[in-house]
Write a protein that holds these residues in place. Structure first.
Motif, PDB file in Angstrom:
ATOM      1  N   GLN A  78      11.228  -6.171  -3.545  1.00 28.19           N
ATOM      2  CA  GLN A  78      10.851  -7.522  -3.958  1.00 28.19           C
ATOM      3  C   GLN A  78      11.138  -8.530  -2.842  1.00 28.19           C
ATOM      4  O   GLN A  78      10.388  -9.496  -2.654  1.00 28.19           O
ATOM      5  N   ILE A  79      12.200  -8.309  -2.091  1.00 29.88           N
ATOM      6  CA  ILE A  79      12.505  -9.180  -0.951  1.00 29.88           C
ATOM      7  C   ILE A  79      11.473  -8.981   0.158  1.00 29.88           C
ATOM      8  O   ILE A  79      10.966  -9.943   0.739  1.00 29.88           O
ATOM      9  N   ILE A  80      11.160  -7.713   0.433  1.00 34.83           N
ATOM     10  CA  ILE A  80      10.188  -7.404   1.483  1.00 34.83           C
ATOM     11  C   ILE A  80       8.833  -8.024   1.179  1.00 34.83           C
ATOM     12  O   ILE A  80       8.211  -8.658   2.036  1.00 34.83           O
ATOM     13  N   ARG A  81       8.363  -7.861  -0.033  1.00 34.38           N
ATOM     14  CA  ARG A  81       7.019  -8.360  -0.377  1.00 34.38           C
ATOM     15  C   ARG A  81       6.956  -9.883  -0.309  1.00 34.38           C
ATOM     16  O   ARG A  81       5.964 -10.448   0.137  1.00 34.38           O
ATOM     17  N   ARG A  82       8.015 -10.562  -0.731  1.00 34.47           N
ATOM     18  CA  ARG A  82       8.011 -12.029  -0.645  1.00 34.47           C
ATOM     19  C   ARG A  82       7.954 -12.477   0.806  1.00 34.47           C
ATOM     20  O   ARG A  82       7.213 -13.397   1.161  1.00 34.47           O
ATOM     21  N   LEU A  83       8.753 -11.829   1.651  1.00 35.77           N
ATOM     22  CA  LEU A  83       8.746 -12.169   3.074  1.00 35.77           C
ATOM     23  C   LEU A  83       7.378 -11.914   3.691  1.00 35.77           C
ATOM     24  O   LEU A  83       6.857 -12.740   4.455  1.00 35.77           O
ATOM     25  N   CYS A  84       6.794 -10.783   3.379  1.00 33.92           N
ATOM     26  CA  CYS A  84       5.503 -10.415   3.974  1.00 33.92           C
ATOM     27  C   CYS A  84       4.387 -11.330   3.493  1.00 33.92           C
ATOM     28  O   CYS A  84       3.529 -11.754   4.280  1.00 33.92           O
ATOM     29  N   PHE A  85       4.359 -11.634   2.217  1.00 35.11           N
ATOM     30  CA  PHE A  85       3.306 -12.501   1.700  1.00 35.11           C
ATOM     31  C   PHE A  85       3.436 -13.918   2.264  1.00 35.11           C
ATOM     32  O   PHE A  85       2.441 -14.556   2.604  1.00 35.11           O
ATOM     33  N   ASN A  86       4.654 -14.400   2.356  1.00 37.07           N
ATOM     34  CA  ASN A  86       4.861 -15.728   2.948  1.00 37.07           C
ATOM     35  C   ASN A  86       4.442 -15.732   4.408  1.00 37.07           C
ATOM     36  O   ASN A  86       3.826 -16.696   4.891  1.00 37.07           O
ATOM     37  N   HIS A  87       4.777 -14.661   5.111  1.00 37.90           N
ATOM     38  CA  HIS A  87       4.400 -14.541   6.521  1.00 37.90           C
ATOM     39  C   HIS A  87       2.881 -14.534   6.660  1.00 37.90           C
ATOM     40  O   HIS A  87       2.329 -15.230   7.529  1.00 37.90           O
ATOM     41  N   THR A  88       2.210 -13.774   5.829  1.00 36.30           N
ATOM     42  CA  THR A  88       0.751 -13.677   5.905  1.00 36.30           C
ATOM     43  C   THR A  88       0.097 -15.021   5.648  1.00 36.30           C
ATOM     44  O   THR A  88      -0.859 -15.399   6.327  1.00 36.30           O
ATOM     45  N   ARG A  89       0.616 -15.753   4.679  1.00 36.44           N
ATOM     46  CA  ARG A  89       0.038 -17.061   4.369  1.00 36.44           C
ATOM     47  C   ARG A  89       0.217 -18.032   5.528  1.00 36.44           C
ATOM     48  O   ARG A  89      -0.586 -18.946   5.701  1.00 36.44           O
ATOM     49  N   ASP A  90       1.255 -17.819   6.330  1.00 34.07           N
ATOM     50  CA  ASP A  90       1.530 -18.733   7.433  1.00 34.07           C
ATOM     51  C   ASP A  90       0.733 -18.415   8.695  1.00 34.07           C
ATOM     52  O   ASP A  90       0.754 -19.184   9.653  1.00 34.07           O
ATOM     53  N   GLN A  91       0.052 -17.293   8.696  1.00 34.26           N
ATOM     54  CA  GLN A  91      -0.694 -16.907   9.894  1.00 34.26           C
ATOM     55  C   GLN A  91      -2.094 -17.519   9.888  1.00 34.26           C
ATOM     56  O   GLN A  91      -2.781 -17.502   8.872  1.00 34.26           O
ATOM     57  N   ARG A  92      -2.516 -18.037  11.026  1.00 31.28           N
ATOM     58  CA  ARG A  92      -3.871 -18.578  11.139  1.00 31.28           C
ATOM     59  C   ARG A  92      -4.900 -17.471  11.325  1.00 31.28           C
ATOM     60  O   ARG A  92      -6.047 -17.603  10.922  1.00 31.28           O
ATOM     61  N   SER A  93      -4.498 -16.401  11.999  1.00 32.40           N
ATOM     62  CA  SER A  93      -5.415 -15.293  12.242  1.00 32.40           C
ATOM     63  C   SER A  93      -4.855 -14.040  11.605  1.00 32.40           C
ATOM     64  O   SER A  93      -3.990 -13.387  12.162  1.00 32.40           O
ATOM     65  N   ARG A  94      -5.341 -13.695  10.417  1.00 33.62           N
ATOM     66  CA  ARG A  94      -4.858 -12.513   9.728  1.00 33.62           C
ATOM     67  C   ARG A  94      -5.616 -11.263  10.201  1.00 33.62           C
ATOM     68  O   ARG A  94      -5.125 -10.151  10.063  1.00 33.62           O
ATOM     69  N   ARG A  95      -6.774 -11.437  10.760  1.00 32.42           N
ATOM     70  CA  ARG A  95      -7.573 -10.285  11.158  1.00 32.42           C
ATOM     71  C   ARG A  95      -6.841  -9.414  12.182  1.00 32.42           C
ATOM     72  O   ARG A  95      -6.788  -8.191  12.055  1.00 32.42           O
ATOM     73  N   GLN A  96      -6.232 -10.054  13.197  1.00 33.77           N
ATOM     74  CA  GLN A  96      -5.514  -9.288  14.208  1.00 33.77           C
ATOM     75  C   GLN A  96      -4.324  -8.559  13.601  1.00 33.77           C
ATOM     76  O   GLN A  96      -3.967  -7.466  14.037  1.00 33.77           O
ATOM     77  N   LYS A  97      -3.716  -9.164  12.586  1.00 34.34           N
ATOM     78  CA  LYS A  97      -2.546  -8.561  11.964  1.00 34.34           C
ATOM     79  C   LYS A  97      -2.893  -7.323  11.147  1.00 34.34           C
ATOM     80  O   LYS A  97      -2.018  -6.575  10.746  1.00 34.34           O
ATOM     81  N   LEU A  98      -4.178  -7.109  10.863  1.00 34.19           N
ATOM     82  CA  LEU A  98      -4.588  -5.985  10.034  1.00 34.19           C
ATOM     83  C   LEU A  98      -5.300  -4.899  10.839  1.00 34.19           C
ATOM     84  O   LEU A  98      -5.813  -3.943  10.289  1.00 34.19           O
TER      85      LEU A  98
END
Length: 200
Positions: A78-98
């Protein structure tokens, strides 16, 4: 007693009593799993490493709230998923991250044997399409896909981890897989791709 024989419950109780080495053993046990979970959610090695380490740091600070009678990793997740989702929302370019997730899925669909230049180009195109498709998935659908395909969890395990009915897990996976399948079918249905296969 061998450290592998010590239960998570015992380690949690020791950590809560102030024994740092006990929490260190929990980190050792779940470090790799936590990293790959984060990698599946954010798609980038460096970010996954940072986020999984941050998750353990937060878990240590919140160790007094751990229920020793329940499995440790679902609580940590639950801690990991919150951190990851918050991180993803803060990224301008999600395509490179995937890109890594897209590359992994393309390899599973097309194999990993040496390819001709034409096949290598086809895989690159498919990887781009899959990465874009994963990017467009709703967070909940992407999460279910990661837990099933990356973590290898069963439907019931995913349901328990997320606190949702098994039917909801199945519907999220169905929507995620359908979206990805459409991308792959679209890629292979393009006229230039059909002509290339016919010529071959």
């Amino acid at each position: 007693m061998n450290s592998s024989e010590v239960t998570d419950r015992t380690l949690v109780l020791r950590a809560q009593s102030g024994e740092r080495a006990a929490f260190g053993e929990l980190v050792t046990r779940y470090m790799q799993r936590s990293y790959y979970t984060a990698l599946g959610l954010v798609g980038n090695h460096d970010d996954a490493l940072d986020l999984s380490q941050e998750a353990f740091a937060r878990a240590f600070r919140a160790r007094a709230t751990i229920d020793a009678e329940r499995p440790f990793f679902p609580w940590l997740y639950q801690i990991i998923r919150r951190l990851c989702f918050n991180h993803t929302r803060d990224q301008r370019s999600r395509r490179q991250k995937l890109e890594k997730a897209g590359s992994w899925l393309a390899d599973t669909t097309m194999g990993v044997q040496p390819l001709s230049p034409e096949k290598a180009l086809e895989r690159a195109e498919l990887r781009d399409r899959v990465a874009a498709a994963i990017e467009r998935l709703a967070e909940r659908e992407r999460e279910a896909l990661v837990l099933r395909e990356f973590e290898g969890l069963r439907y019931r395990e995913i349901a328990e981890l997320l606190g949702i009915p098994i039917g909801t897990v199945m519907s999220r996976l169905y929507r995620a897989r359908r979206s990805l399948a459409r991308e792959i079918e679209t890629a292979w249905a393009r006229p230039d791709r059909r002509e290339a296969r016919d010529d071959g």
